[in-house]
Design a protein around this motif. Sequence first.
Motif, short mmCIF file in Angstrom:
data_model
loop_
_atom_site.label_atom_id
_atom_site.label_comp_id
_atom_site.label_asym_id
_atom_site.label_seq_id
_atom_site.Cartn_x
_atom_site.Cartn_y
_atom_site.Cartn_z
N LEU A 1 1.38 -3.50 -12.22
CA LEU A 1 0.18 -3.32 -11.41
C LEU A 1 -1.08 -3.39 -12.27
CD1 LEU A 1 -1.08 -2.73 -8.66
CD2 LEU A 1 -0.71 -0.29 -9.11
N ASP A 2 -1.09 -2.66 -13.37
CA ASP A 2 -2.26 -2.68 -14.26
C ASP A 2 -2.47 -4.05 -14.89
OD1 ASP A 2 -2.80 -0.03 -13.71
OD2 ASP A 2 -1.76 0.72 -15.50
N ARG A 3 -1.38 -4.68 -15.31
CA ARG A 3 -1.46 -6.02 -15.89
C ARG A 3 -1.99 -7.01 -14.85
NH1 ARG A 3 3.33 -6.00 -17.82
NH2 ARG A 3 4.34 -7.04 -16.08
N ALA B 1 -5.41 -9.18 -14.99
CA ALA B 1 -5.35 -10.64 -14.90
C ALA B 1 -6.20 -11.15 -13.74
CB ALA B 1 -3.90 -11.10 -14.75
N LEU B 2 -6.09 -10.50 -12.59
CA LEU B 2 -6.87 -10.94 -11.42
C LEU B 2 -8.36 -10.87 -11.71
CD1 LEU B 2 -6.88 -11.86 -8.43
CD2 LEU B 2 -7.14 -9.45 -7.85
N GLY C 1 0.55 -9.97 -12.25
CA GLY C 1 1.19 -9.13 -13.26
C GLY C 1 2.39 -9.78 -13.92
N ASP C 2 3.13 -10.59 -13.15
CA ASP C 2 4.34 -11.22 -13.68
C ASP C 2 4.12 -12.68 -14.07
OD1 ASP C 2 5.77 -8.87 -13.25
OD2 ASP C 2 6.64 -9.56 -11.36
N LEU D 1 0.46 -8.51 -4.47
CA LEU D 1 -0.34 -9.60 -5.06
C LEU D 1 -0.71 -9.30 -6.50
CD1 LEU D 1 -2.74 -10.63 -2.17
CD2 LEU D 1 -0.90 -11.99 -3.16
N PHE D 2 -1.07 -8.07 -6.76
CA PHE D 2 -1.37 -7.68 -8.14
C PHE D 2 -0.13 -7.85 -9.02
CE2 PHE D 2 -4.90 -4.69 -6.70
CZ PHE D 2 -5.91 -5.39 -7.33
N GLU D 3 0.99 -7.31 -8.56
CA GLU D 3 2.18 -7.22 -9.40
C GLU D 3 2.86 -8.55 -9.65
OE1 GLU D 3 3.61 -2.65 -8.65
OE2 GLU D 3 4.50 -4.23 -7.43
#
Length: 132
Positions: free
Chosen positions: A13-15, A19-20, A52-53, A46-48
């Motif tokens: 989530l933080d990553r 990135a977003l 994130g990945d 969407l974040f993850e």
Amino acid sequence: MTQQNDTTTESRLDRGRRALDAIDGAAGRSVIDALDGIAPDFATYLFEFPFGDIYSRPGLALRDREIATIAALAAMGTAAPQLKVHIEAGLNVGLSRTEITEILMQMAVYAGFPAALNGLFAAKEVFAARAD
């Protein structure tokens, strides 16, 4: 799941948030904010996953990832709002207007003239709204 970064361990989530913000800036954040009243969990997804990945993986520069994304969204022909966000993102990560135009023109060969035209008109809107 967490992954090891250069100096810290950060959650997907933080990553993804980081990135977003780096890729899409305000355009990406507005998509996330728009989901708040209807599907906040989807915003987390969407974040993850994509950011994130996938976007955070080594192997392709963000610039290259945006070339692929712009081409794919234009070829779909059904994702104009997302295409505009990623045209903006392409500009944010170093693509020029000329390069984005060429990417969209290339889609005429593989996705057809309507997809290329729609992509070019989306780019024209993004370029006009951006005061560079």
